[in-house]
Design a protein around this motif. Sequence first.
Motif, PDB file in Angstrom:
ATOM      1  N   PRO A 158       0.898  -1.195  -0.020  1.00 53.23           N
ATOM      2  CA  PRO A 158       0.014  -0.092   0.138  1.00 53.23           C
ATOM      3  C   PRO A 158       0.746   1.104  -0.063  1.00 53.23           C
ATOM      4  N   MET A 159       0.583   2.027  -0.895  1.00 50.42           N
ATOM      5  CA  MET A 159       1.265   3.608  -0.861  1.00 50.42           C
ATOM      6  C   MET A 159       1.693   4.338   0.391  1.00 50.42           C
ATOM      7  N   PRO A 160       0.561   4.330   1.237  1.00 50.48           N
ATOM      8  CA  PRO A 160       0.766   5.213   2.486  1.00 50.48           C
ATOM      9  C   PRO A 160       1.897   4.443   3.323  1.00 50.48           C
ATOM     10  N   PHE A 161       1.651   3.256   3.327  1.00 44.89           N
ATOM     11  CA  PHE A 161       2.776   2.384   4.147  1.00 44.89           C
ATOM     12  C   PHE A 161       4.128   2.473   3.392  1.00 44.89           C
ATOM     13  N   ALA A 162       4.009   2.461   2.086  1.00 48.10           N
ATOM     14  CA  ALA A 162       5.459   2.369   1.509  1.00 48.10           C
ATOM     15  C   ALA A 162       6.010   3.595   1.537  1.00 48.10           C
ATOM     16  N   ALA A 163       5.310   4.840   1.926  1.00 47.51           N
ATOM     17  CA  ALA A 163       6.035   6.163   1.915  1.00 47.51           C
ATOM     18  C   ALA A 163       6.418   6.123   3.323  1.00 47.51           C
ATOM     19  N   ILE A 164       5.593   5.769   4.227  1.00 49.58           N
ATOM     20  CA  ILE A 164       6.147   5.633   5.744  1.00 49.58           C
ATOM     21  C   ILE A 164       7.356   5.081   5.935  1.00 49.58           C
ATOM     22  N   ALA A 165       7.371   3.703   5.240  1.00 56.15           N
ATOM     23  CA  ALA A 165       8.360   2.822   5.347  1.00 56.15           C
ATOM     24  C   ALA A 165       9.692   3.492   4.933  1.00 56.15           C
ATOM     25  N   PHE A 166       9.640   3.774   3.743  1.00 50.77           N
ATOM     26  CA  PHE A 166      10.800   4.473   3.077  1.00 50.77           C
ATOM     27  C   PHE A 166      11.328   5.525   3.908  1.00 50.77           C
ATOM     28  N   CYS A 167      10.723   6.438   4.586  1.00 51.84           N
ATOM     29  CA  CYS A 167      11.222   7.608   5.276  1.00 51.84           C
ATOM     30  C   CYS A 167      11.660   6.923   6.871  1.00 51.84           C
ATOM     31  N   ALA A 168      11.067   6.091   7.239  1.00 53.00           N
ATOM     32  CA  ALA A 168      11.249   5.247   8.629  1.00 53.00           C
ATOM     33  C   ALA A 168      12.578   4.450   8.715  1.00 53.00           C
ATOM     34  N   LEU A 169      12.774   3.737   7.334  1.00 48.42           N
ATOM     35  CA  LEU A 169      13.928   3.090   7.031  1.00 48.42           C
ATOM     36  C   LEU A 169      15.185   4.099   6.992  1.00 48.42           C
ATOM     37  N   ALA A 170      14.949   5.327   6.715  1.00 43.11           N
ATOM     38  CA  ALA A 170      16.088   6.184   6.176  1.00 43.11           C
ATOM     39  C   ALA A 170      16.728   6.876   7.548  1.00 43.11           C
ATOM     40  N   ILE A 171      15.792   6.754   8.651  1.00 41.04           N
ATOM     41  CA  ILE A 171      16.212   7.482   9.827  1.00 41.04           C
ATOM     42  C   ILE A 171      17.381   6.942  10.336  1.00 41.04           C
ATOM     43  N   GLU A 172      17.500   5.657  10.372  1.00 41.37           N
ATOM     44  CA  GLU A 172      18.853   5.126  11.084  1.00 41.37           C
ATOM     45  C   GLU A 172      20.138   5.287  10.096  1.00 41.37           C
ATOM     46  N   ARG A 173      19.980   5.246   8.684  1.00 42.91           N
ATOM     47  CA  ARG A 173      20.974   5.707   7.777  1.00 42.91           C
ATOM     48  C   ARG A 173      21.365   7.046   7.929  1.00 42.91           C
ATOM     49  N   ILE A 174      20.652   7.977   8.200  1.00 40.64           N
ATOM     50  CA  ILE A 174      20.951   9.494   8.318  1.00 40.64           C
ATOM     51  C   ILE A 174      21.591   9.701   9.816  1.00 40.64           C
ATOM     52  N   LEU A 175      21.106   9.003  10.753  1.00 43.00           N
ATOM     53  CA  LEU A 175      21.817   9.066  11.904  1.00 43.00           C
ATOM     54  C   LEU A 175      23.192   8.660  11.662  1.00 43.00           C
ATOM     55  N   TYR A 176      23.536   7.742  10.894  1.00 38.46           N
ATOM     56  CA  TYR A 176      24.979   7.447  10.854  1.00 38.46           C
ATOM     57  C   TYR A 176      25.686   8.121   9.904  1.00 38.46           C
ATOM     58  N   ALA A 177      25.184   8.586   8.903  1.00 35.27           N
ATOM     59  CA  ALA A 177      25.678   9.718   8.146  1.00 35.27           C
ATOM     60  C   ALA A 177      25.891  11.006   8.868  1.00 35.27           C
ATOM     61  N   TYR A 178      25.093  11.432   9.910  1.00 36.41           N
ATOM     62  CA  TYR A 178      25.454  12.634  10.498  1.00 36.41           C
ATOM     63  C   TYR A 178      26.754  12.534  11.330  1.00 36.41           C
ATOM     64  N   CYS A 179      26.845  11.005  12.007  1.00 37.29           N
ATOM     65  CA  CYS A 179      27.963  10.742  12.572  1.00 37.29           C
ATOM     66  C   CYS A 179      29.171  10.608  11.965  1.00 37.29           C
ATOM     67  N   PHE A 180      29.028  10.216  10.627  1.00 44.37           N
ATOM     68  CA  PHE A 180      30.284   9.794  10.187  1.00 44.37           C
ATOM     69  C   PHE A 180      30.885  11.367   9.432  1.00 44.37           C
ATOM     70  N   ILE A 181      29.947  12.043   8.900  1.00 44.04           N
ATOM     71  CA  ILE A 181      30.016  13.303   8.237  1.00 44.04           C
ATOM     72  C   ILE A 181      30.674  14.335   8.895  1.00 44.04           C
TER      73      ILE A 181
END
Length: 217
Positions: A9-32
Amino acid sequence: MMKTSFDIPMPFAAIAFCALAIERILYAYCFICTDSFKKSVDSNKFPGLSTIPKDGYYWRCMQRLGMYIKVFQFSVCIYDLLVLDQDNIVNNVFKGGMLETPEKMIQMAVGLGLLFIGQVLNWATFDALGAKGVYYGYEFGYKVDRVSCFPYNLNINDPQYWGVVLSIFGIYIAVGASSLAIPIMELFWYMMSMKVFENERGRRIWRRFRGPSVKAN
């Protein structure tokens, strides 16, 4: 053999895409932005870190935040499998659906094999580097020995991240999930981490974006 789709379902797909990005953005913030991360920790901008020992404080803070942030990843996968795909998963896992035909048994074996390989890579990375190495101890200025043992003798960049990706695909394949959309999203974000977010390329892009006055960490 494997009857899956990439539709959710598209609403869940959008939420999931953003939610899964949070972890990677945190690690990017730490590294960069390592210095900025340190300042954020020192000024108590992240909750739940007050009990962390001062010995190895920064990498331990990253470790704690990494554990907290896994909630988003687990929640997305659990909702996808046990809510959206509930009937299919119950039939496959609890009613023996994956044992009904040789094709499904092979599929389950392949999935379990990927899960096993993924977990071996994950465990071996922690065993080789220790938690301090995994959670950016080197970037924070702590002494972390360079290693050349398994899995770093396989000529595979970021073996732990590949371990995570293989584990997630393995779970979805082993249980006969109806859709592989979530594993593919995970693959996308981990590839972004390996190629941009936690890579010198990402630091160069960030410095270019911020201007010449910004120094590398």
